[in-house]
Design an enzyme around this catalytic site. Sequence first.
Site, PDB file in Angstrom:
ATOM      1  CG  ASP A   1      -2.144  -0.861   1.041  1.00  0.00           C
ATOM      2  OD1 ASP A   1      -2.430  -1.250  -0.103  1.00  0.00           O
ATOM      3  OD2 ASP A   1      -2.817  -1.164   2.044  1.00  0.00           O
TER       4      ASP A   1
ATOM      5  CE  LYS B   1      -8.045   1.734  -2.171  1.00  0.00           C
ATOM      6  NZ  LYS B   1      -9.464   1.350  -2.106  1.00  0.00           N
TER       7      LYS B   1
ATOM      8  CG  MET C   1      -8.144   7.792   6.994  1.00  0.00           C
ATOM      9  SD  MET C   1      -8.919   6.341   6.242  1.00  0.00           S
ATOM     10  CE  MET C   1      -9.707   5.594   7.673  1.00  0.00           C
TER      11      MET C   1
END
Length: 263
Positions: free
Chosen positions: A45, A67, A180
């Site tokens: 990742d 991502k 996030m």
Amino acid sequence: MIVRTTEKTTIEPKITLVGAGPGDPDLLTLKGVKALKSAAVVLYDALVNEALLNYAPENAIKVYVGKRSGDESFSQELVNKLMIDYALNYGHVVRLKSGDPFVFARGYEEIDVAESYSIPTEIVPGVSSALGVPGLQKIPMVYGNLSESFWVVTGTNAKGDISPDLYVAAKSNATIVVLMGIEKIKEIAQIFKAEGKENLPVAVIENGSSTDENVVVGIVDTIEELIEEKKLASPALLVFGNVVSLHPQFNAIKDFFYILSEE
């Protein structure tokens, strides 16, 4: 179990989900190292430290499938397809994921897909940024009468909206780690203000555990301004709670409030 035989060898597919930790390559577990050493393919990742790829055999295939926030270059469907195709054609695939594979990382979804093809799977837990990054800053999740429990909440859900769980968490006295969520700091801060917690300590940790880590400590009422002033951005996590007052940077804020109370 599916076993594919070529002219030269028999391929036994296997998929191992490995938690790479929050960024510092030294935080990878020994079991994670062992898994990488036996990998035929590594799918890794965006937030994985690429130094970890050195543990894989030199001839192993290394494929970036990362991502970042707002980037859909590699959809989950594509990652799933690559994972299965590589396992069936090459054997042992290590799916190297930042943090822990089962903490907001869609690890179970990938395992579920693999097992639908009767491919053996294994999980190697990793140090989650939600706990490891504040810990490295000496911010405990629970401590004395400051906090008796903690929440780990995503800043936004799959639709890009503020997670409903955050409204519930803000009502508690627990330590709340928001992953996030830095892009939604204005809305998140407002949730805490609505609960009368404008003076609640907050820490923002950018690039936690890495060499370019940045930390800002403040209170709910001013944290948005501090983030803008220090130009912090994703990847970063937010820690809300009285335990943040234990961080050395909070001493200046304590002194400020003491001076105000004396005036």
